[in-house]
Design a protein around this motif. Structure first.
Motif, PDB file in Angstrom:
ATOM      1  N   ALA A 167      -2.913  -4.772  -5.639  1.00 49.21           N
ATOM      2  CA  ALA A 167      -2.629  -3.411  -5.198  1.00 49.21           C
ATOM      3  C   ALA A 167      -1.130  -3.144  -5.164  1.00 49.21           C
ATOM      4  O   ALA A 167      -0.696  -2.000  -5.321  1.00 49.21           O
ATOM      5  CB  ALA A 167      -3.226  -3.175  -3.810  1.00 49.21           C
ATOM      6  N   PRO A 182      -9.554  -1.431  -2.811  1.00 53.65           N
ATOM      7  CA  PRO A 182      -9.387  -2.629  -3.629  1.00 53.65           C
ATOM      8  C   PRO A 182     -10.667  -3.155  -4.250  1.00 53.65           C
ATOM      9  O   PRO A 182     -10.610  -3.905  -5.228  1.00 53.65           O
ATOM     10  CB  PRO A 182      -8.828  -3.648  -2.627  1.00 53.65           C
ATOM     11  N   VAL A 205       0.865  -1.187   0.000  1.00 54.85           N
ATOM     12  CA  VAL A 205       0.000   0.000   0.000  1.00 54.85           C
ATOM     13  C   VAL A 205       0.898   1.232   0.000  1.00 54.85           C
ATOM     14  O   VAL A 205       1.821   1.350   0.817  1.00 54.85           O
ATOM     15  CB  VAL A 205      -0.937   0.007   1.214  1.00 54.85           C
ATOM     16  N   LYS A 206       0.621   2.160  -0.886  1.00 59.13           N
ATOM     17  CA  LYS A 206       1.485   3.328  -1.063  1.00 59.13           C
ATOM     18  C   LYS A 206       1.220   4.366   0.030  1.00 59.13           C
ATOM     19  O   LYS A 206       0.068   4.650   0.373  1.00 59.13           O
ATOM     20  CB  LYS A 206       1.243   3.952  -2.443  1.00 59.13           C
ATOM     21  N   GLN A 256      -6.355   3.661  -2.726  1.00 64.31           N
ATOM     22  CA  GLN A 256      -6.175   2.365  -3.365  1.00 64.31           C
ATOM     23  C   GLN A 256      -7.285   1.399  -2.958  1.00 64.31           C
ATOM     24  O   GLN A 256      -7.019   0.237  -2.664  1.00 64.31           O
ATOM     25  CB  GLN A 256      -4.822   1.761  -2.992  1.00 64.31           C
ATOM     26  N   MET A 296      -6.270   0.995   2.832  1.00 62.20           N
ATOM     27  CA  MET A 296      -6.018   1.138   1.402  1.00 62.20           C
ATOM     28  C   MET A 296      -6.913   2.215   0.801  1.00 62.20           C
ATOM     29  O   MET A 296      -6.477   3.022  -0.034  1.00 62.20           O
ATOM     30  CB  MET A 296      -6.235  -0.204   0.714  1.00 62.20           C
TER      31      MET A 296
END
Length: 330
Positions: free
Chosen positions: A328, A151, A109-110, A149, A144
């Motif tokens: 992801a 999902p 996860v960024k 992000q 996320m």
């Protein structure tokens, strides 16, 4: 009146040590508080671990590295004996958010370099002044989503950072009246008996009204979301969920405890079912899947008023052939 003082103090001390220790000392914290027979269960991708150093190095150190300046923001904290083993074991339960600055990637996860909150709920079995068993369930998809992000393709109810009890009475650090805990246990057991196998034969909203207040709050996980009132819960989760699954197994819990007006249960898995209808934007697979779940409840009178739910949807979807976490990370 049982106050569970020593068990609660142990978990409070464990949390303080865990949240403040330098990264290279977290393994020592886990080893200090864990019993020789320690079992730790965590949501996907962690599973079941039995070595305290592995728990530290695989889960806590990477999380603390990513979510810096971490704060544990408790909303619910209580203890009780487990009715499923004849009240032989004592469990301490906590729920809230781990909040910090999301400064480094975690599990693909960024980072956002902004505040982020990881919803969690933990059940701890305390035995002989040590933690013998721990279920650490956390809503990774919710984190996320905060990072942009998300999902899952669709969500039937509301996404939000979820609050604690409406009454602000969830932190039971002091002794509670045992009669209140028994009333909560009774309300949860009635609900499980009425709703747990989906076979009562009543229209759904009438069935729910047996156990729930009409203005119930259902704080569901990312991918499903939160619902308010029986009518909206039936439309936004319970109805679609039942329509999507068949061949549900019996409910199977590891622990079911209550204290005061709060209680809950945890399983590994709680039940299995076959995805035979459309769910979360996916067509039916015909495959059985596992549901690893923690449910916490607030009772008001003789019915349930609020419910906080943690479901390992990443694990469930992996049993259906979809690895959202791996996607992801790409």
């Amino acid at each position: 009146m049982t106050d569970f003082k020593s068990e609660k103090t142990l978990i409070q001390e464990y949390y303080n040590a865990l949240d403040t220790a330098p990264l290279d000392q977290i393994a020592g914290v886990e080893q200090t508080y864990a019993a020789d027979t320690y079992v730790w269960r965590g949501f996907h991708p962690f599973g079941e671990l039995t070595n305290p150093a592995e728990v530290a190095n695989m889960f806590w150190v990477p999380l603390r590295t990513s979510l810096t300046r971490i704060q544990r923001r408790l909303d619910i904290f209580f203890a009780g004996t487990n009715e499923l083993d004849g009240h032989a074991s004592t469990w301490v339960v906590s729920m809230g958010h781990l909040m910090g600055l999301f400064d480094q990637p975690w599990l693909g996860v960024k980072p956002t370099c902004k505040m982020a909150m990881l919803r969690y709920c933990a059940f701890h079995r305390v035995e002989g002044g040590k933690i013998a068993e721990q279920m650490m369930y956390f809503d990774l998809p919710h984190l996320m989503a905060q990072a942009g992000q998300s999902p899952f393709p669709v969500q039937t109810a509301a996404h939000m950072v979820q609050p604690g009890p409406m009454t602000h009475t969830g932190l039971l650090f002091e002794a509670q009246d045992p009669a209140e805990g028994q009333a909560t246990r009774d309300a949860i057991n009635r609900m499980v008996a009425d709703l747990g196998q989906w076979n009562l034969g009543l229209p759904l909203e009438e069935e729910l009204a047996l156990s729930w207040h009409d203005d119930m709050l259902w704080w569901g996980p990312e991918g499903i979301g939160a619902s308010y009132t029986i009518e909206r819960y039936a439309k936004q989760h319970s109805g679609p969920f039942r329509a999507a699954f068949s061949d549900r197994s019996k409910t199977n819990h590891i622990a079911r405890v209550a204290e005061g007006e709060f209680g809950g249960f945890a399983g590994w898995p709680n039940f299995t079912a076959t995805l035979s209808g459309r769910f979360m934007g996916h067509e039916p697979t015909g495959k059985r899947g596992e549901f690893r779940v923690i449910d916490l409840y607030r009772r008001e009178g003789d019915k349930l008023a609020e419910n906080w739910i943690f479901i390992d949807l990443l694990h469930f979807w992996k049993t259906q052939g979809v690895d959202y976490l791996a996607e992801a990370a790409t």
